[in-house]
Write an enzyme that holds these catalytic residues in place. Sequence first.
Site, PDB file in Angstrom:
ATOM      1  N   ASN A   1       0.836  -1.208   0.000  1.00 45.75           N
ATOM      2  CA  ASN A   1       0.000   0.000   0.000  1.00 45.75           C
ATOM      3  C   ASN A   1       0.866   1.251   0.000  1.00 45.75           C
ATOM      4  OD1 ASN A   1      -2.641   1.556   0.665  1.00 45.75           O
ATOM      5  ND2 ASN A   1      -1.209   2.200   2.256  1.00 45.75           N
ATOM      6  N   GLU A   2       0.820   2.010  -1.085  1.00 44.51           N
ATOM      7  CA  GLU A   2       1.317   3.384  -1.199  1.00 44.51           C
ATOM      8  C   GLU A   2       2.825   3.549  -1.048  1.00 44.51           C
ATOM      9  OE1 GLU A   2      -2.705   5.874   0.062  1.00 44.51           O
ATOM     10  OE2 GLU A   2      -1.002   5.835   1.452  1.00 44.51           O
ATOM     11  N   ILE A   3       3.586   2.485  -1.116  1.00 43.77           N
ATOM     12  CA  ILE A   3       5.037   2.659  -0.956  1.00 43.77           C
ATOM     13  C   ILE A   3       5.658   3.248  -2.208  1.00 43.77           C
ATOM     14  CG2 ILE A   3       7.208   1.530  -0.389  1.00 43.77           C
ATOM     15  CD1 ILE A   3       5.671  -0.560   1.163  1.00 43.77           C
TER      16      ILE A   3
ATOM     17  N   SER B   1      -0.131  -0.468  -4.793  1.00 41.69           N
ATOM     18  CA  SER B   1      -1.347   0.328  -4.979  1.00 41.69           C
ATOM     19  C   SER B   1      -1.155   1.678  -4.299  1.00 41.69           C
ATOM     20  CB  SER B   1      -2.556  -0.388  -4.367  1.00 41.69           C
ATOM     21  OG  SER B   1      -3.735   0.354  -4.525  1.00 41.69           O
TER      22      SER B   1
ATOM     23  N   HIS C   1      -5.203   6.307  -5.716  1.00 38.98           N
ATOM     24  CA  HIS C   1      -5.656   6.759  -4.404  1.00 38.98           C
ATOM     25  C   HIS C   1      -5.793   8.271  -4.508  1.00 38.98           C
ATOM     26  CE1 HIS C   1      -3.721   3.108  -2.106  1.00 38.98           C
ATOM     27  NE2 HIS C   1      -4.432   2.744  -3.164  1.00 38.98           N
TER      28      HIS C   1
END
Length: 858
Positions: free
Chosen positions: A458-460, A513, A530
Amino acid sequence: MSKRLYLFLYCAVGLLFGCSSPKTNLMMSRELNTDWQFAESGSNEWLPATVPGCVHTDLLTNGKIEDPFYRLNERKLQWIDKKDWLYKISFDADAALLKHDRVALDFKGLDTYADIRINGELVDSTDNMFREYQLDVKPFLKEGANELEITFRSPINEGVKKYDAYPYWVPVSGNDLAEIGEVEGGKMVSVYTRKAGYHFGWDWGPRLVTSGIWRPVYLKAWDEAKINDLQIEQHEVTKDKATFSAVVEVDATEAKPATITISNEGQELAKADFQLEPGISLYKLEFEISNPKLWWTNGLGEQPLYTINAQLNVGDQFAEASHRIGIRTLELVRDKDEKGTSFYFKLNGVPVFMKGANYIPNDVFLPRVTHEMYETVVNTAKESNMNMLRVWGGGIYENDEFYDLCDEAGILIWQDFMFACAMFPGNQEFLDNVKAEAEDNVKRLRNHPSLGMWCGNNEILAAWFGWGWKKEEEAKSQANADSIFATYKKIFHEILPDAVAKYDSHRFYWSSSPSSGTGIPADLVNGDEHYWGVWWGKEPFSNYATHIARFMSEYGFQSFPELKTVKQYATPEDYDILSDVMKSHQRSSIGNETIEYYMLQDYKKPKDFESFLYVNHVLQAEGIKFALEGHRRAMPYCMGSLYWQINDCWPVASWSSTDYYQRWKALQYYVKKGFAPVLVSPYRTGDQFKVGVVNDKLEDIQAQLKMKVMDFDGKVIWEENEPVTVPANSSADYFEVNEKDFLKDKDSKNEVFVVELYNGDQQLSSNEFFFSPVKDLNLPKPTVESSIAAVDGGFDITLKSDKLAKNLFLTIGDEDGFFSDNYFDLFPGQEVTVHLKTAMLKETLDKVLALQTLDSTY
């Protein structure tokens, strides 16, 4: 009676009466989940412990700490994670147990740094909360009483050691709340430990870093062989048959002939003889199912499940394993088109728009999550017309029962690996740990039809390229920056996709993501997005309908819980969003000011705290409505909308649509309508006013589109009806006018546009649109009449109003119950019946039922 004598007598009787010889189970399994004790290391005060459980809940149960969620108690409990904790149990091992070829302890979950001793001897040490550990303990056991003791070393102290030993800083987002945690030097140590990231704090969660035996423990013994794992690989699916391979992983003690039988509900599907090899080996059997019934997502069809059983027979003994499967085809389609690259799921040959939410653990103390809580959140998703949940990467790989429930409900799972908002160390020990974790969890979850895809993190990737981490680290040291990103690629471009390819090759892997592909930052034309311009960027809600990517996998807006929930963690003196308690139960760095900023854009300032909570719920729901409808209108360009988030892990102001106690906020009611299979959606775009219709069903709809403008007293100012044909699985506009021309003879502050879609007498969808902000509307003071009728399971409440009742809110004070609808607009001349599911008596309901509308909040 000895085992041999029993078998002799059983066989003798069988011969006498013509019965076949019995078969005995190769595996003996016994739970070790009762009669545990725990103590702080160095203390002789042993107290009863609950297993599965954790040290915080054990301390709470024994009256050693106060409720961590109440007021500011969280801050007083940060000492717990700096201590080592001991857990012990005594159990008997008789001669029969010790005669087995193998005896093992099967730990389904240890949190996290655990030293396991039997009778004082170290058996093994663990360092990964997400793994299962099966430890050979036969050499350590003695006949009679045995003591199992587990030392849980402080995850903070262990993290500090690793932090200090690592050669450079590893970037971590501010969600590691080291300052609240009172960690020396504010060291963010979470990334060094394979443990649920949200335990260290998040912008919706507390910092309560747990230790303990968080999943069940079993003592197992067996002879000759056991089945470690059963994988069901699906191959071809046609109307007439579906073909499969059953891959049986067997752990054998010696070479021996064996037979494996595959069956479904007692019907034999395949049978084959094998020569077992010592050690762990895979054995494959092909089988088919005739006239397969397909598994569909919620709203498109049924969810038939088949229970596939594998039985291993070795002489007169057997071992078994079984899994439920659903027969379906699923692919994530990534095709080039004139705008970029598609990103959509095709189920059984049908492109499906994914409607759902992001999901976090249901409690910061994981063993407290009951089966009923899992049922509630999955049923909430199902009842709200969802077909997907994203299991977010800062929590856990969920318990099997969660996926079982999703299998039954038709909820696809976007499954993150447990990495979120941080870079990670790249030493070999850490990488090997990640590899083992991936193998454990991919193998455990791969047979579930609800498992839709695997996502690396997630979001890395977004943090590295978009949040400025890359530039910051390169400014400090180019070599270190290169090393940090090399580790990223090692984990998310090699280890995790390799695990999926090896153990679950039929499922898609997405590296991060949001992104547009492996190592490619997100854009709006090639992947998932996102979007946090609304909230963090204070951009208008209307941007939800224009900032649209191929798949919207995160977006959201906050609200506080309702007053009934606030009362469970605060006192009346705390009823101010700027009080210390309310600020502590608000973890976003811009939270309260941002809620107020958006509120005053569209609403008048509420007169008191309770009114603030109510308006905040309406604000959140109305804001997210722009996204729910905008994303769906944009299909097939956009094929997914997953808002942040469906649930909470403690009582808090957050982006959730249901609070910690699983009470529906206004948003959840709006989601149910916004994700309905058929949606009629009036909207403004530029200088045009349009009405879109979305049809998720797999058949065309013949309908009447009924539109009208009426004033708040119910007088119709304008109306128009027209027949429409809405194709299956489509989105299109069916009405369009210039807004200025349309409104030139209308009063936007005293009138509302109402649209309904009917198929005969059946209303398929309805919606409304106000042309002015709510604060500029001349909202009347309605008189709402209600009548109550007792029905099975509760009451039907019928409501009528003489004038527009804006966002009518029904509440029953501190009583328990669930309304089938709430926070809706009730128009004059309209009669609406809401069902209240409750066990209360009518006499009580008459006293506690209250109605609120927006006009009463200022």
